[in-house]
Scaffold this active site. Structure first.
Site, mmCIF file in Angstrom:
data_model
loop_
_atom_site.group_PDB
_atom_site.id
_atom_site.type_symbol
_atom_site.label_atom_id
_atom_site.label_comp_id
_atom_site.label_asym_id
_atom_site.label_seq_id
_atom_site.Cartn_x
_atom_site.Cartn_y
_atom_site.Cartn_z
ATOM 1 C CG ASN A 8 -1.852 1.153 1.288
ATOM 2 O OD1 ASN A 8 -1.900 1.965 0.367
ATOM 3 N ND2 ASN A 8 -2.607 1.249 2.377
ATOM 4 C CE LYS A 10 -0.492 3.146 4.752
ATOM 5 N NZ LYS A 10 -0.407 3.285 6.197
ATOM 6 C CG HIS A 93 -6.096 1.412 5.450
ATOM 7 N ND1 HIS A 93 -5.694 2.375 6.354
ATOM 8 C CD2 HIS A 93 -5.026 0.597 5.263
ATOM 9 C CE1 HIS A 93 -4.422 2.145 6.682
ATOM 10 N NE2 HIS A 93 -3.996 1.079 6.025
ATOM 11 C CD GLU A 95 -3.295 5.174 6.947
ATOM 12 O OE1 GLU A 95 -3.321 5.287 5.713
ATOM 13 O OE2 GLU A 95 -2.318 4.703 7.569
ATOM 14 C CD GLU A 165 -3.782 -3.352 7.529
ATOM 15 O OE1 GLU A 165 -2.593 -3.487 7.227
ATOM 16 O OE2 GLU A 165 -4.435 -2.331 7.270
ATOM 17 N N GLY A 171 1.764 1.504 11.240
ATOM 18 C CA GLY A 171 2.635 2.684 11.195
ATOM 19 C C GLY A 171 3.295 3.009 12.524
ATOM 20 C CB SER A 211 4.905 -2.336 12.260
ATOM 21 O OG SER A 211 4.330 -1.085 12.604
HETATM 22 C C1 PEP Z 1 -1.169 -0.189 6.665
HETATM 23 O O1 PEP Z 1 -1.276 1.049 6.666
HETATM 24 O O2 PEP Z 1 -2.091 -0.910 6.306
HETATM 25 C C2 PEP Z 1 0.091 -0.755 7.123
HETATM 26 C C3 PEP Z 1 0.159 -2.050 7.270
HETATM 27 O O3 PEP Z 1 1.086 0.153 7.337
HETATM 28 P P1 PEP Z 1 2.509 -0.147 8.012
HETATM 29 O O4 PEP Z 1 3.086 -1.338 7.326
HETATM 30 O O5 PEP Z 1 3.283 1.100 7.780
HETATM 31 O O6 PEP Z 1 2.235 -0.403 9.464
#
Ligand code: PEP
Length: 254
Positions: A8, A10, A93, A95, A165, A171, A211
């Site tokens: 992703n 973003k 997601h 966000e 997630e 993040g 992460s």
């Molecule tokens: C995400 O935003 O779905 C995600 C997994 O981000 P990160 O890997 O940066 O934690």
């Protein structure tokens, strides 16, 4: 299902930067055990379609409208994504749930529109830190899965991948442990079993995001029942993304 890595990107790169990113990524990809999806910003999808042609990478979008067409200034429809060559789309997601107030109803509408347009859905679910601390991980996951998949036919699940997630791991640099990921995976499969059937629960693709990086991928790939990973920050470095792909291809167990 084939193991999945969903990158992703973003809102991190311009189209010029994505062009260089794909150029640096494509020659490093030697293995077809894992399907890599690049979830690009809308404005880079056309570029992605041309650049990914002839590769084994899949083209993904990061969002779609919850309406099919019409007076929706600034929105992008499922039909538009399909037409431009997207194969997958991320829905739910965190966000978007938080910043754009997307709730279970919106997410359910988006999934139905995506499926109607023959897009595969990567549905994100996961508990907040408050839910985790109040032992509500399993119930939160169950209600998010129920709301998102409401009214779908069982055979439509073959076009859905569910990403566990945990919000606190996204993040943050704090990935979930193997035990926590396996708990999340089980909770997702149990919810699918309750809503559909045992067979559906066994067959649905479940991936983990939060992460994931080059250091923790070997451990994460050992999680039982895991079909892949969703990568945010770490995918911005093409070398790290390739490392994650290779490590996942070698490690995941059923
Ligand atoms: C995400 O935003 O779905 C995600 C997994 O981000 P990160 O890997 O940066 O934690």
């Amino acid at each position: 299902m084939k193991k999945q890595v969903v990158a992703n990107l973003k809102m991190n790169m311009t189209s010029s930067e994505i062009k260089n990113y794909i150029i640096s990524l494509a020659p490093k990809y030697k293995d077809d055990k894992v399907e890599l999806t690049l979830a690009l910003p809308y404005v880079s999808l056309e570029l992605g379609r041309f650049m990914l042609d002839g590769t084994t990478f899949a083209l993904g979008a990061q969002n779609l409208s919850d309406e099919e067409r019409g007076a929706q200034t600034g929105e992008i429809s499922g039909a538009m994504l399909k037409d431009i060559g997207a194969q997958k789309v991320i829905v739910g997601h965190i966000e978007r749930r938080v910043k754009f107030k997307e709730n279970g109803k919106t997410i359910n509408k988006k999934i139905k529109i995506a499926l109607k347009n023959r897009l595969q859905v990567v549905l994100c679910v996961g508990e907040s830190l408050t839910d985790k601390n109040s032992l509500k991980t399993i119930s939160t996951i169950a209600s998010q899965v129920d709301e998102a998949l409401k009214g779908l036919y069982e055979n439509e699940l073959e076009n859905i991948i569910i990403a566990y997630e945990p919000v606190w791991a996204i993040g943050s640099g704090k990935n979930a442990t193997v035990k926590e990921i396996e708990t999340g995976i089980k909770a997702i499969r149990k919810a699918v079993e309750n809503d559909f059937s045992k067979k559906a629960a066994e067959e649905i693709g479940v991936i983990y995001g939060g992460s994931v990086n080059a250091k923790n991928i070997s451990q994460i790939s050992s999680c039982r029942g895991l079909d892949g990973v969703l990568v945010g920050e770490a995918c911005l470095d093409s070398g790290v993304l390739m490392h994650i792909m290779t490590a996942f291809a070698g490690g995941a167990k059923k």
